[in-house]
Design a protein around this motif. Structure first.
Motif, PDB file in Angstrom:
ATOM      1  N   TYR A  39       0.854  -1.208   0.000  1.00 41.04           N
ATOM      2  CA  TYR A  39       0.000   0.000   0.000  1.00 41.04           C
ATOM      3  C   TYR A  39       0.882   1.249   0.000  1.00 41.04           C
ATOM      4  CZ  TYR A  39      -3.223   3.480   2.047  1.00 41.04           C
ATOM      5  OH  TYR A  39      -3.970   4.594   2.315  1.00 41.04           O
ATOM      6  N   LEU A  49      -5.192   2.184  -2.693  1.00 45.43           N
ATOM      7  CA  LEU A  49      -6.380   1.825  -1.915  1.00 45.43           C
ATOM      8  C   LEU A  49      -7.020   0.554  -2.473  1.00 45.43           C
ATOM      9  CD1 LEU A  49      -8.044   2.866   0.475  1.00 45.43           C
ATOM     10  CD2 LEU A  49      -9.575   3.914  -1.174  1.00 45.43           C
ATOM     11  N   LEU A  80      -5.124  -2.350  -1.394  1.00 46.20           N
ATOM     12  CA  LEU A  80      -5.368  -2.586   0.033  1.00 46.20           C
ATOM     13  C   LEU A  80      -6.719  -3.268   0.238  1.00 46.20           C
ATOM     14  CD1 LEU A  80      -4.101  -1.921   2.841  1.00 46.20           C
ATOM     15  CD2 LEU A  80      -5.674  -0.011   2.923  1.00 46.20           C
ATOM     16  N   ILE A  81      -7.721  -2.798  -0.512  1.00 46.74           N
ATOM     17  CA  ILE A  81      -9.055  -3.369  -0.343  1.00 46.74           C
ATOM     18  C   ILE A  81      -9.075  -4.820  -0.804  1.00 46.74           C
ATOM     19  CG2 ILE A  81     -11.426  -3.257  -1.176  1.00 46.74           C
ATOM     20  CD1 ILE A  81     -11.166  -0.219  -1.177  1.00 46.74           C
ATOM     21  N   ALA A 104      -8.604 -11.077   5.095  1.00 46.19           N
ATOM     22  CA  ALA A 104      -9.640 -11.421   6.067  1.00 46.19           C
ATOM     23  C   ALA A 104     -10.093 -12.864   5.854  1.00 46.19           C
ATOM     24  CB  ALA A 104     -10.816 -10.458   5.936  1.00 46.19           C
ATOM     25  N   ILE A 126     -20.231   2.768  -1.117  1.00 48.24           N
ATOM     26  CA  ILE A 126     -20.185   4.053  -0.409  1.00 48.24           C
ATOM     27  C   ILE A 126     -21.586   4.662  -0.340  1.00 48.24           C
ATOM     28  CG2 ILE A 126     -19.286   6.410  -0.523  1.00 48.24           C
ATOM     29  CD1 ILE A 126     -17.128   4.601   0.283  1.00 48.24           C
ATOM     30  N   ALA A 165     -23.662   2.847   2.164  1.00 50.48           N
ATOM     31  CA  ALA A 165     -23.212   3.175   3.522  1.00 50.48           C
ATOM     32  C   ALA A 165     -23.730   4.550   3.918  1.00 50.48           C
ATOM     33  CB  ALA A 165     -21.686   3.135   3.594  1.00 50.48           C
ATOM     34  N   ILE A 196     -19.557   0.543   8.642  1.00 48.30           N
ATOM     35  CA  ILE A 196     -20.216   1.189   7.504  1.00 48.30           C
ATOM     36  C   ILE A 196     -20.254   2.696   7.697  1.00 48.30           C
ATOM     37  CG2 ILE A 196     -22.444   1.445   6.345  1.00 48.30           C
ATOM     38  CD1 ILE A 196     -22.882  -1.558   6.929  1.00 48.30           C
ATOM     39  N   LEU A 214     -17.067   4.571   6.896  1.00 45.88           N
ATOM     40  CA  LEU A 214     -16.719   4.713   5.478  1.00 45.88           C
ATOM     41  C   LEU A 214     -17.075   6.077   4.906  1.00 45.88           C
ATOM     42  CD1 LEU A 214     -17.699   1.515   3.513  1.00 45.88           C
ATOM     43  CD2 LEU A 214     -15.451   2.448   3.929  1.00 45.88           C
ATOM     44  N   PHE A 268       0.032   6.660  11.064  1.00 52.29           N
ATOM     45  CA  PHE A 268       0.002   5.392  10.335  1.00 52.29           C
ATOM     46  C   PHE A 268       0.024   4.216  11.309  1.00 52.29           C
ATOM     47  CE2 PHE A 268       1.492   1.989   7.608  1.00 52.29           C
ATOM     48  CZ  PHE A 268       0.669   2.182   6.519  1.00 52.29           C
ATOM     49  N   VAL A 279      -2.787   1.253  11.747  1.00 50.52           N
ATOM     50  CA  VAL A 279      -2.510  -0.190  11.735  1.00 50.52           C
ATOM     51  C   VAL A 279      -3.097  -0.837  12.985  1.00 50.52           C
ATOM     52  CG1 VAL A 279      -0.679  -1.902  11.842  1.00 50.52           C
ATOM     53  CG2 VAL A 279      -0.458   0.056  10.321  1.00 50.52           C
ATOM     54  N   LEU A 333      -4.736  -4.605  11.899  1.00 49.25           N
ATOM     55  CA  LEU A 333      -3.692  -5.224  11.085  1.00 49.25           C
ATOM     56  C   LEU A 333      -2.553  -5.667  11.996  1.00 49.25           C
ATOM     57  CD1 LEU A 333      -3.393  -2.918   7.961  1.00 49.25           C
ATOM     58  CD2 LEU A 333      -4.406  -5.167   8.138  1.00 49.25           C
ATOM     59  N   PHE A 356      -4.991  -6.458  16.075  1.00 49.37           N
ATOM     60  CA  PHE A 356      -4.952  -7.745  15.380  1.00 49.37           C
ATOM     61  C   PHE A 356      -5.104  -8.911  16.346  1.00 49.37           C
ATOM     62  CE2 PHE A 356      -2.187 -11.353  14.381  1.00 49.37           C
ATOM     63  CZ  PHE A 356      -2.981 -11.934  13.419  1.00 49.37           C
ATOM     64  N   LEU A 360     -14.521  -9.847  10.910  1.00 48.16           N
ATOM     65  CA  LEU A 360     -13.608  -9.653   9.779  1.00 48.16           C
ATOM     66  C   LEU A 360     -14.061  -8.491   8.903  1.00 48.16           C
ATOM     67  CD1 LEU A 360     -12.978 -13.370   8.902  1.00 48.16           C
ATOM     68  CD2 LEU A 360     -11.248 -11.702   9.545  1.00 48.16           C
ATOM     69  N   LEU A 389     -12.262  -4.831   8.119  1.00 51.72           N
ATOM     70  CA  LEU A 389     -11.933  -4.409   6.756  1.00 51.72           C
ATOM     71  C   LEU A 389     -12.532  -3.041   6.442  1.00 51.72           C
ATOM     72  CD1 LEU A 389     -10.495  -5.452   4.267  1.00 51.72           C
ATOM     73  CD2 LEU A 389     -12.652  -6.394   3.482  1.00 51.72           C
ATOM     74  N   LEU A 442     -10.602  -0.445   8.109  1.00 52.17           N
ATOM     75  CA  LEU A 442      -9.329  -0.292   7.401  1.00 52.17           C
ATOM     76  C   LEU A 442      -9.498   0.563   6.150  1.00 52.17           C
ATOM     77  CD1 LEU A 442      -6.367  -1.031   6.806  1.00 52.17           C
ATOM     78  CD2 LEU A 442      -7.201  -3.063   5.648  1.00 52.17           C
ATOM     79  N   ILE A 443     -10.566   0.289   5.389  1.00 49.00           N
ATOM     80  CA  ILE A 443     -10.792   1.073   4.173  1.00 49.00           C
ATOM     81  C   ILE A 443     -11.034   2.535   4.531  1.00 49.00           C
ATOM     82  CG2 ILE A 443     -12.318   1.397   2.195  1.00 49.00           C
ATOM     83  CD1 ILE A 443     -12.847  -1.618   2.288  1.00 49.00           C
ATOM     84  N   GLY A 462      -7.838   4.018   5.530  1.00 47.57           N
ATOM     85  CA  GLY A 462      -6.959   4.126   4.366  1.00 47.57           C
ATOM     86  C   GLY A 462      -7.336   5.332   3.511  1.00 47.57           C
ATOM     87  N   GLN A 463      -8.646   5.527   3.324  1.00 47.08           N
ATOM     88  CA  GLN A 463      -9.112   6.712   2.595  1.00 47.08           C
ATOM     89  C   GLN A 463      -8.674   7.980   3.315  1.00 47.08           C
ATOM     90  OE1 GLN A 463     -13.314   6.008   2.674  1.00 47.08           O
ATOM     91  NE2 GLN A 463     -13.391   5.206   0.602  1.00 47.08           N
ATOM     92  N   TRP A 487      -6.249   8.416   5.401  1.00 49.59           N
ATOM     93  CA  TRP A 487      -4.798   8.582   5.293  1.00 49.59           C
ATOM     94  C   TRP A 487      -4.433   9.238   3.968  1.00 49.59           C
ATOM     95  CZ3 TRP A 487      -0.010   8.293   7.390  1.00 49.59           C
ATOM     96  CH2 TRP A 487       1.060   8.111   6.520  1.00 49.59           C
TER      97      TRP A 487
END
Lengths: 770, 500
Positions: free
Chosen positions: A143, A160, A163-164, A171, A546, A549, B293, B296, B379, B383, B388, B394, B417, B421, B424-425, B428-429, B431
């Protein structure tokens, strides 16, 4: 040996930025020495192990969860370990040249080393949790590396996306591995793969296999998850050369190979790998021809190669695994070399577009020689390693137990594409007329040439000495992947076999394809435009996700206090009633006959007040009605022998009504609440439901005999032990003094908080507070 | 050490912040005194909490009968493994936030009682963690709630007042429902001592009445811990006050509700816990999903973290919902790690907003080169929070998933799980927006980052990272805390002595 090696690499990653700042020119060379030394160490270790031998090194980590830092050194892990550290060392040197003078070089080298360490951890780990830890670290490192050109939006998107996709696969993998460990009764791979198992006998094991395969497929870019890999080419070329050809994407292939002794014989395993691997192989080959960007072309051939590796594991048996081992090495050598070479050309010429290339042999002779050697290997010509790999792959295909013809034909198609691509990157770049716009191009510096040259030599040496290669690498690899001892017997010349015939056909068709590359490209472009790409599907799914959500979140997070409170009270109404319906309605026996007229009157007052609050539109009147409810409650207290409570309640209610009314007068809230009848009805129903539910539980409690232990104790001992005649007082200040301390604090805090609210200089603020 | 000494150590995490807060109130105009008193209280609390933790780990649960009235007649304070762990981490986090606040909270907020309110909040939380009395728990809820309201409202910006109103209205209703449930349970069993109630319930048959009372507890405590479907007050409130306040809310206050739920279901209702475990499992699953959700789609960093926080609550409750010793251990470890990490993350968000000039993700960018050190910290926190490896999130997640798979709770494992995820997404966005993307063109960077104000954040982050890199001691602590929590008979014997 494994743990110190890993820790050294991680530490080196942390040190890289500082070192590079001190030694901008020499840092990469210096840093590369460490992985090179580790590679040599692995080579010595590998030479000292018999093919079927393995060694476990274990350090406890988190025994509560069964996690240990245990490593398994055998043919498979050492071969991968040598590829990772060996090619890694070349890449470090290459990156030093590629990003020479860039202020971010130190950071970049740090990420690369971090990635190298993580990848090495994946292939060495024996403990499944350790394996997963390193596995996710590779995703994380990739990433960061894919998004390295962070100001470019496409880089960020690709990062991204990777990563996804790999995170989602991760997972699945975690669940699969844990399930497998639970069924297999061990947290160590060595224990899990010791005996072959058939997943179809146990649905849970089947689920575990499917989940693990999803993890492998996403990581190794198998159809339908292949789209992220070419997008990852947004990364600087050293990254593409390393992560996306030689190592990271092979993590999935590695894990499948590692687990092959356990699942190898089963139909589900064979069919999954053959079908997905085959589809990936063909898709990658076809899509590669469609590209004009040389790097993307190589990226799609990587997809093809990953498919072929998966496919060959699927075919299995000695032949399939032997071909897989050969192709693994051949591909790592030539693909790493080609990526580096294309990057070097890009670095010097400033373009990677195939249509703008040609005639670079004169300015870059040394690089050209290396590239031609590598390209010949990738096209599968003797005496290079690629030829061996292809021959044995054809043989394995012809000898496959299921559908040998289809398997061989698919490989033939893929290899034809490879030949065409090999032509494009060698002949296309270096031969032909010199282009005037490329007149400024010079030979690449040594750091950029070293990698391709060394890999070219290796691919030649391996091809010329198949016996040594077989004993040193192939036999241990196949032994580890099959779980049985295997002695390799490799020959460059095996006589006039069907495989050789297929090779000739491949070359001829490949040459034709190369000649008609432009036409093929247009044809494919049109066909793809008419259908769809998985990248678009990903985009669409991402957007839908998105949007969903957002919709769900705003549905629940409306920002209206009234809505929130309605929800709370509705839940209060539903939860206890639901509980009583489920576990049995309590036997309620209210003593209705004993009700006096005055009781009925108090209840009527209460009900009237409650209904009025719900129905009346004017705020002030509603508040008075609410006060009515409080007074009715106080009346009940009075009637049932709690005069002190009743007086308190009268006071509170009066004060509350007065204060609320005063506050309302100061607020610009003229007029009523303007609620529709439906809303009023809803509120009344919710409030009524909540009231009924709590009252029913209360009646249920009252229907049971009460245990007076506490009250009797308090009454008995309040004077004798606590020296107070008023039991209530003694409870407050002695028996339960801690409660009182807390409540006093509450009042003090409330006062301070109110003071702050009143006196604080009001500030304007931004933001919304849904 | 005499038993008397340990009694004081046990009471210290409540007494010291109360005393610090009281002195602070008395000296409300003399900000210096208030700060000094509360700082001393913070340090003292941490020392006492560490002592307490060590003693409990060595020789089992400690009990204090307040005012020396024997259980079940007086109020009992109990420190078992779980309580001692939470008190210790809350004290560590409390000291960190105190130090952070001493550098960042503005003068106006100090003058209106920031530090005393903060310490009352800590006293309330510690009281909730340590009490063995179900009504006394309500009192500590109230202390926490009212101090929280005071802190939330400090600053008085319009969104803050609005957020405070929602916070107080919904939480007051929740606390009142808890009080109703407590009253009903007292009516049904005739006792308020948790150990005593659980002993009494042993001979009770399952019934609709008990089930309904239990559900009222579950419902009110789920609301207090911001679990589905009553989570909305948290994202509505946590992003408005000063950073130190949201940090302590995120780290400590949310755990009070979750802890109480564990305590009430596993201990108080132990003979009947089976009745509620499935309900809690589904609450946990939905909380996990709704938190992930929601995260996000947030455009405000603190709101994003608030949703991630809700997801974290889901993990903690999942440990209870799966209902095995293993899963409880995972939930407890998650809670322990979450206390430290969430506080740190909110403090970090404050630093980020300090250099970016806003909490809005849309207005951030380009911080990677300008604030490389901050970027590294952020960062690492990502994690850790998104689960992670190799950081704490984790191990907690892996433990819970392992427990879920062993118990055959497929949905629980899947939700754990998927939620990880999603978070994380989302992170990540975020970041990419905060650090990777090119920054806004404006050159007038607000206040540069000073290292001393970053020090408490870094220290807390190091603690969180240590819990991940070397997890075994914490895993062991959590596993033992879970075992002790499940050993209801042992708890009863410790609290009630020879009685019953």
């Amino acid at each position: 040996m494994s743990l110190p090696a890993l820790l050294t690499l991680f530490a080196l990653a942390a040190l890289a930025p500082a070192l590079t700042r001190r030694l901008p020119n020499g840092a990469a060379w210096l840093l590369a020495c460490v992985p090179a030394a580790i590679c040599a160490l692995f080579a010595v270790t590998a030479a000292g192990l018999a093919p079927e031998q393995f060694r476990i090194e274990s350090t406890p980590w988190a025994p509560t969860l069964g996690a240990s830092l245990s490593f398994r050194l055998d043919g498979l892990s050492l071969a991968f370990g040598m590829l990772i550290t060996g090619i890694g060392a070349l890449i470090i040197v290459y990156a030093g040249g590629y990003l020479h003078g860039d202020a971010r070089l130190g950071r970049f080298l740090g990420f690369l080393l971090f990635f190298m360490a993580a990848m090495l951890g994946v292939v060495l780990a024996d403990n499944i949790l350790a394996l997963f830890v390193f596995w996710e670290l590779t995703s994380l490192a990739s990433y960061l590396l894919i998004g390295f050109k962070n100001e470019d939006g496409r880089s960020r998107r690709a990062a991204l996306q990777a990563l996804i996709v790999t995170g989602g696969g991760g997972a699945a993998l975690l669940a699969g591995l844990l399930l497998f460990a639970q069924i297999g009764g061990s947290m160590e791979l060595s224990g899990l793969i010791a005996n072959p198992v058939d997943p179809t006998t146990d649905p849970l094991l089947l689920a575990a296999v499917v989940l693990i395969l999803i993890g492998c497929f996403t990581k190794s870019a198998q159809v339908p998850f292949h789209f992220w890999l070419p997008n990852a080419m947004e990364a600087p070329t050293p990254v593409s050369a390393y992560l996306h050809s030689a190592t990271m994407v092979k993590a999935g292939v590695y894990l499948m190979a590692r687990l092959n002794p356990a699942f190898g014989g089963s139909d589900i395993w064979t069919w999954s790998l053959v079908l997905f691997g085959g589809a990936t192989m063909l898709a990658g080959a076809v899509l590669a021809l469609r590209q004009t960007d040389l790097k993307l072309m190589l990226a799609y051939t990587t997809v093809m190669a990953l498919g072929l590796l998966t496919f060959l594991i699927g075919i299995g048996g000695k032949g399939g695994l032997e071909a897989m081992a050969l192709f693994l090495l051949a591909h790592a050598f030539y693909k790493g070399g080609l990526f580096m070479a294309v990057g070097a050309v890009d670095h010097e010429a400033g373009t990677r577009d195939l249509r703008k290339m040609g005639g670079l042999l004169r300015p870059m002779p040394a690089l050209a020689v290396a590239v031609f050697v590598i390209a010949l290997s990738s096209a599968g010509l003797p005496p290079f390693l690629g030829f061996l790999a292809k021959e044995y792959a054809y043989e394995a295909g012809l000898g496959a137990t299921h559908l040998p013809i289809a398997a061989t034909f698919a490989m033939l198609l893929a290899n034809v594409c490879l030949v065409a691509v090999a032509g494009a990157v060698s002949v296309g770049i270096f031969l032909g007329p010199a282009r005037p716009e490329l007149a400024h191009v010079h030979e690449a510096p040594l750091s950029l040439r070293l990698g391709p040259s060394v890999l070219a030599l290796l691919t030649l040496a391996a091809g010329l000495a198949p016996g040594a290669l077989g004993a040193f690498a192939i036999a241990p690899l196949v032994s580890a992947m099959s779980g049985q001892t295997f002695a390799a017997d490799l020959h460059l010349w095996a006589g006039f076999t069907p495989a050789l015939g297929l090779s000739v056909i491949t070359l001829m068709l490949g040459y034709l394809a190369y000649l008609r590359l432009a036409a093929l490209r247009d044809l494919l472009a049109r066909a793809i435009a008419a259908t769809f790409t998985f990248d678009d599907v990903y985009d669409r799914m991402y957007r839908v996700k998105i949007r969903l959500a957002a919709r769900l979140t705003t549905a629940l997070q409306r920002g209206s206090l009234g809505f929130y409170l309605s929800l709370v009270f509705a839940a209060l109404g539903v939860a206890p009633i639901g509980g009583m319906l489920y576990w049995g309605w309590p036997e309620i026996a209210p003593d209705l006959a004993g009700l006096r007229a005055i009781d009925v009157g108090a209840l009527a007052l209460l009900a009237t007040g409650g209904l009025a609050v719900g129905l009346i539109q004017a705020r002030l009147t509603a508040i008075v009605a609410l006060g009515l409810v409080g007074f009715a409650v106080a009346l009940i207290f009075l009637l049932y022998g709690a005069p002190d409570l009743a007086f308190t309640q009268f006071m509170v209610e009066t004060m509350a009504v007065v204060i609320l009314a005063l506050a309302l007068l100061r607020l610009p809230l003229a007029g009523g609440r303007r609620r529709s009848g439906l809303v009023a009805l809803r509120d009344i129903v919710i409030a009524g439901l909540a009231g009924i539910s709590v009252s029913t539980v209360l009646l249920g409690v009252l229907a049971r005999p009460f245990d007076p232990l506490l009250s009797e104790y308090f009454a008995e001992n309040s004077y004798t032990l606590a020296h107070g005649r008023n039991v209530v007082n003694v409870i407050l200040v002695d028996f339960r003094a801690l409660d009182t301390l807390g409540e006093i604090s509450v009042i003090a805090v409330a006062a301070i908080a109110a003071y702050g609210m009143i006196r604080f200089r009001t500030r304007a603020g931004k933001g919304d507070s849904r | 050490m005499t038993p008397m000494f340990w009694q004081w150590v046990l009471a210290a995490p409540i007494v010291l912040p109360l005393a610090g807060g009281a002195i602070g109130f008395l000296a409300i105009r003399r900000v210096g005194i208030a700060q000094a008193a509360t700082l001393l209280a913070s340090i003292g609390t941490l020392l006492a909490a560490i002592l307490l933790f060590g003693e409990v780990r060595q020789s089992g649960a400690l009990v204090m009968q307040a005012s020396r009235w024997d259980a079940p007649f007086g109020i009992t304070l109990v420190a078992d493994g779980l309580s001692a762990l939470l008190v210790m981490l809350a004290a560590a986090v409390g000291l960190g936030v105190q130090l952070h606040a001493m550098r960042t909270v503005d003068q106006e907020e100090r003058r209106f009682g920031f530090f005393p309110l903060f310490h009352l909040l800590l006293a309330g939380a510690n009281g909730a963690f340590l009490t063995g009395d179900i009504f006394n728990l309500y009192v500590w809820f109230e202390v926490t709630l009212i101090a929280g309201v005071g802190l939330l409202a400090l600053g008085q910006s319009k969104p803050q007042v609005d957020a405070t109103l929602k916070y107080v209205a919904i939480n007051l209703v929740g606390t009142t429902i808890y009080l109703i449930a407590t009253g009903l349970l007292y009516g049904a069993t005739g006792s308020l001592n948790m150990a005593d109630i659980s002993a009494r319930l042993l001979t009770e048959p399952d019934s609709g009445t008990l089930g309904a009372i239990g559900l009222l507890f579950v419902f009110s405590l789920a609301l207090k811990s911001a679990a589905f479907p009553l989570f909305f007050w948290l994202p509505a409130a946590y992003h408005t006050p000063s950073v130190a306040v949201s940090a302590v809310f995120a780290g400590i206050v949310t755990k009070v509700g979750a802890y109480a739920l564990l305590r009430v279901v596993v201990l108080v209702f132990s003979p009947k816990a089976e009745m509620f475990v499935d309900v809690i499992l589904w609450i946990a699953i939905l909380t996990l999903l709704v938190g992930g959700i929601g995260a996000l789609v947030q455009r405000d960093l603190r709101r994003l973290l608030s949703y991630a926080l809700v997801a974290g609550i889901g993990y903690i409750l999942l440990g209870l919902g799966i209902g095995t010793a293993e899963s409880l251990g995972g939930g407890i470890f998650y809670a322990a790690h979450h206390i430290v990490l969430m506080t740190t993350f909110f403090l970090l968000a404050g630093h980020v907003a300090g250099v970016a000039g806003s909490f809005s993700l849309d207005r951030m960018g380009g911080l990677l080169d300008r604030q490389t050190f901050l970027a590294i910290l952020f960062f690492v926190a990502i994690v850790a929070l998104s689960g992670l490896p190799p950081l704490g999130g984790f191990w907690a997640k892996a433990w819970l998933i392992k427990a879920a798979l062993a118990a055959g709770s497929w949905f629980a494992a899947g939700a754990a799980l998927v939620s990880g995820l999603l978070v994380l997404i989302a992170l990540g966005q975020a970041w990419a927006m905060i650090f990777w993307r090119k920054g806004p063109a404006s050159s007038d960077t607000p206040a540069a980052l000073r290292l001393p104000s970053l020090a408490p954040t870094v220290a807390l982050l190091i603690l969180a990272v240590a819990m991940g890199l070397h997890p075994e001691p914490w895993l062991d602590i959590s596993a033992r805390a879970a075992a002790a929590l499940l050993d209801v008979e042992g708890y009863q014997a410790t609290v009630l002595g020879g009685r019953r």
